[in-house]
Write an enzyme that holds these catalytic residues in place. Sequence first.
Site, PDB file in Angstrom:
ATOM      1  N   PHE A 138       2.647  32.498  -0.306  1.00 20.18           N
ATOM      2  CA  PHE A 138       2.758  31.677   0.905  1.00 20.18           C
ATOM      3  C   PHE A 138       3.821  32.267   1.834  1.00 20.18           C
ATOM      4  CE2 PHE A 138       1.149  28.963  -2.457  1.00 20.18           C
ATOM      5  CZ  PHE A 138       0.032  28.384  -1.872  1.00 20.18           C
ATOM      6  N   HIS A 139       3.670  33.527   2.110  1.00 25.02           N
ATOM      7  CA  HIS A 139       4.568  34.192   3.050  1.00 25.02           C
ATOM      8  C   HIS A 139       3.942  35.510   3.497  1.00 25.02           C
ATOM      9  CE1 HIS A 139       5.871  35.707  -0.983  1.00 25.02           C
ATOM     10  NE2 HIS A 139       5.656  36.842  -0.348  1.00 25.02           N
TER      11      HIS A 139
END
Length: 133
Positions: free
Chosen positions: A49-50
Amino acid sequence: MSLVQWVELKEMGDERGSLVAIEAARTVPFEIMRTYFIYGTQPGVSRGFHAHRALKQLAVCVAGRCLMHLDNGKEKADVWLDSPTKAILIEGLVWREMHDFSPDCVLLVLASEHYDESDYIRDYQSFLKAVQK
Ligand code: T46
């Protein structure tokens, strides 16, 4: 640059079993500054999630499997890392998520830089803004 860049790793097997070599400057198209691996991922857990601003990485599940979600802001792809001979090169501004880890999954990552939290974009809207720049 295409979103999904597979790097096929050569399996050198014999009657004893299998061996895969990953060589700097040959297999990996960047200088390796760091290696880490992710294992023991708990059931139902997703990671990532980045995106990264500058980091390049080569990732391969040396055991088990996980589903890698990639997104460059224009195109999205879900790919299974499910073989020790199937590595994926992630470079440029790419949002990544890892899902559906098998209990035996060991995800090995070779990285072009030392760990640097300031290279991470952990907010999806900020990632989309960075892509548009
Ligand atoms: C990525 C995906 C595929 C360090 O101290 N040094 C390191 O080299 C790394 C990778 C992490 N950490 C620390 C930072 C956090 O406190 O370890 C903790 C877990 O890291 P993070 O939440 O960033 O882990 P993931 O699985 O979400 O992401 C990792 C990498 O960080 C990232 O670069 O592309 O795997």
